[in-house]
Design an enzyme around this catalytic site. Structure first.
Site, PDB file in Angstrom:
ATOM      1  N   GLU A  80      57.256  -2.900  61.928  1.00 43.74           N
ATOM      2  CA  GLU A  80      57.178  -1.480  61.565  1.00 43.74           C
ATOM      3  C   GLU A  80      57.996  -1.261  60.292  1.00 43.74           C
ATOM      4  O   GLU A  80      59.063  -1.858  60.109  1.00 43.74           O
ATOM      5  CB  GLU A  80      57.753  -0.644  62.709  1.00 43.74           C
ATOM      6  N   LYS A 179      51.152   5.893  65.877  1.00 39.63           N
ATOM      7  CA  LYS A 179      52.297   5.927  66.785  1.00 39.63           C
ATOM      8  C   LYS A 179      52.424   7.272  67.473  1.00 39.63           C
ATOM      9  O   LYS A 179      52.414   8.327  66.833  1.00 39.63           O
ATOM     10  CB  LYS A 179      53.579   5.607  66.000  1.00 39.63           C
ATOM     11  N   CYS A 212      57.333   0.303  68.510  1.00 39.46           N
ATOM     12  CA  CYS A 212      58.756   0.619  68.649  1.00 39.46           C
ATOM     13  C   CYS A 212      59.071   1.544  69.835  1.00 39.46           C
ATOM     14  O   CYS A 212      58.969   1.130  70.986  1.00 39.46           O
ATOM     15  CB  CYS A 212      59.277   1.198  67.329  1.00 39.46           C
TER      16      CYS A 212
END
Length: 490
Positions: A80, A179, A212
């Site tokens: 990321e 995300k 993440c």
């Protein structure tokens, strides 16, 4: 009639061809990337100024991709923020964004770079995948215009998404994921209106992808495994390590084991922000991992994995613990804070023992034997059953054996990286109110313990042999997703 028979024949032929080419194992690669950051600015740079910075990072990624391919890797994951870094506002990020289409458009940017406007980053990633015959996973930024007809359209007239992309070995865009769970400070991005569940099939298994902070929440992370039965998770991350329970290699390997999937975690390498820790994790054990706070260098990891990992037996996480009779040890319970959460602890005062500590509905049981009881180190058994509310809101049930930072009990739960006490055996269990429990074992100097412990079907995390190093923590990290604040109305 003839045409239907022909179609059936073609379908069988395609299926058999796919089966013939399917692989029982594959070689996975992850790259921990020492990202080059842009100069801090309050004024947006031009697109022409943004591109050279991204190309400098892509140069480094290219080295890793070509090296991985030469070593036989089928797929590589990069981190990321790996192409342009962080510390952006919405406006200063914009020059780094591209329009990333839905993969259904059947597009190979390397062959047709201008089909969706100016997309040099996607073109380069596509060509790297195609030229090296390897799947490439990268994290870049997507931009989508909107207008007043959309009541949720941001004032600047566009959505900006933190986006993972996957290009196959022919350079075709096969996956795009926006995300969902943005971490604090990611104000430059929008979350999609609904969580996106993104999967794709290969000859070496079914893959899912998320990013993440997503790992701490149900959607899309758990959904990918429980509802879509993926074999392997792809996980670009910019993870800041938080001890004792949320160090990258510790938690990501635990998630792989707890969910029963392969997990490919690629982290940024930026030690000054505690960013390091990448790995290739199978459900039974870590296969390769890297943790380095001392150098400024990136690191390429490769390992072989099963394409369709054997799913472990279903664990009843409360079975053993609910049958344990709680015995009074005579020790005084005390409270101490672990990452802003107040745990209830018992000190381990003997070289061997059986201890129980409870908080609310959770009782944690530990049986252990130390090699020796040192006077300069203190260990404690802790329990936490509650809503964590700092840097995100999520409900936890945690049982943990951990080393305290000093012999002062108030330091139990502080970050500590080294230990000297060795354990001959340990067995940890708890009366969890969830099936989503992630087993962690972390040794001194932030090392994992591959093959040295196991989880039983009745919910015990126990040592198979004396751990190869002194113990920092042995933890069962449980998540009660249904008790999260943002899911109370579900």
């Amino acid at each position: 009639m003839i045409s239907s028979q022909l179609l059936a024949y073609v379908a069988i032929l395609v299926f058999c061809t796919f089966q013939a080419h399917s692989l029982e194992t594959f070689i996975a690669a992850v790259y921990e990337h020492a990202v080059i950051l842009p100069n801090a600015t309050l004024t947006p740079v031009s697109r022409e100024e943004a591109l050279p910075l991204m190309n400098r990072n892509l140069d480094l990624l290219e080295g890793a991709i070509t090296s991985a391919a030469k070593q036989g890797a089928h797929i590589i994951v990069t981190p990321e923020d790996g192409v342009y870094g962080w510390n952006f506002s919405r406006d200063t990020l914009y020059p780094y964004l591209e329009d990333i289409p839905d993969p259904e458009v059947n597009w190979i940017p390397c062959n047709n770079p201008d089909r969706f406007g100016h997309t040099p980053v996607q073109e380069r990633l596509s060509c790297l995948a195609k030229d090296n015959s390897i799947y490439v996973v990268a994290n870049i930024g997507d931009k989508k215009p909107c207008n007043a007809s959309d009541p949720e359209c941001p004032p600047d007239g566009r959505y900006q998404y933190n986006t993972d992309v996957v290009f196959d070995a022919q350079g075709k865009l096969v996956a795009r994921y926006h995300k969902q769970n943005l971490f604090m400070g990611e104000d430059q991005f929008n979350a999609p209106k609904e969580p996106e569940v993104v999967t794709f099939n290969t000859t070496f298994g079914k893959f899912g992808i998320f990013t993440c902070f997503d790992i701490l929440f149900y959607d899309p992370a758990v959904t990918l495994v429980t509802d879509f039965q993926v074999d392997t998770i792809l996980f670009p991350t910019a993870w800041m390590n938080v001890l004792p329970h949320l160090s990258a290699i510790e938690f990501h390997s635990a998630w792989a084991m707890g969910m029963g999937v392969n997990f490919l975690a690629s982290n940024i390498h930026y030690p000054s922000m505690k960013m390091t820790g990448s790995g290739i994790y199978a459900p039974d054990s870590p296969r390769a991992f890297h943790y380095d706070m001392k150098t400024e260098e990136g690191k390429l990891l490769l390992s072989q994995l099963d394409s369709h990992p054997h799913h472990p037996a279903v664990v009843n996480w409360t079975s053993f613990a609910s049958g344990v009779k709680t015995l009074s040890t005579g020790n005084q319970e005390f409270n101490s804070t672990v990452f802003f959460d107040e745990f209830t602890f018992l000190e381990l005062t003997e070289v061997t023992g059986n201890y129980t500590v409870c908080q609310k509905a959770l009782c944690c049981h530990l049986s252990y034997k130390m090699s020796e009881k040192r006077s300069d180190e203190v260990y404690a058994l802790g329990a936490f059953d509650g809503l964590h509310t700092v840097e995100g809101s999520y409900y936890l049930q945690v049982c943990t054996l951990l080393k305290c930072r000093t012999t002062d009990l108030h330091t139990c739960g502080d970050s500590v990286e080294t230990a000297s006490t060795r354990f001959d055996t340990f067995s940890l269990s708890g009366t969890f109110g969830t099936q989503h429990v992630f087993p962690e074992v972390l040794l001194s100097e932030i090392q994992l313990a591959p093959g040295e412990f196991q989880v039983s079907s009745d919910g015990r995390l126990f040592s198979l042999q004396p751990p190869s190093g002194p113990v920092l923590t042995v933890t069962l990290y449980g998540r009660l997703y249904e008790k999260d604040q943002d899911r109370l109305g579900d």
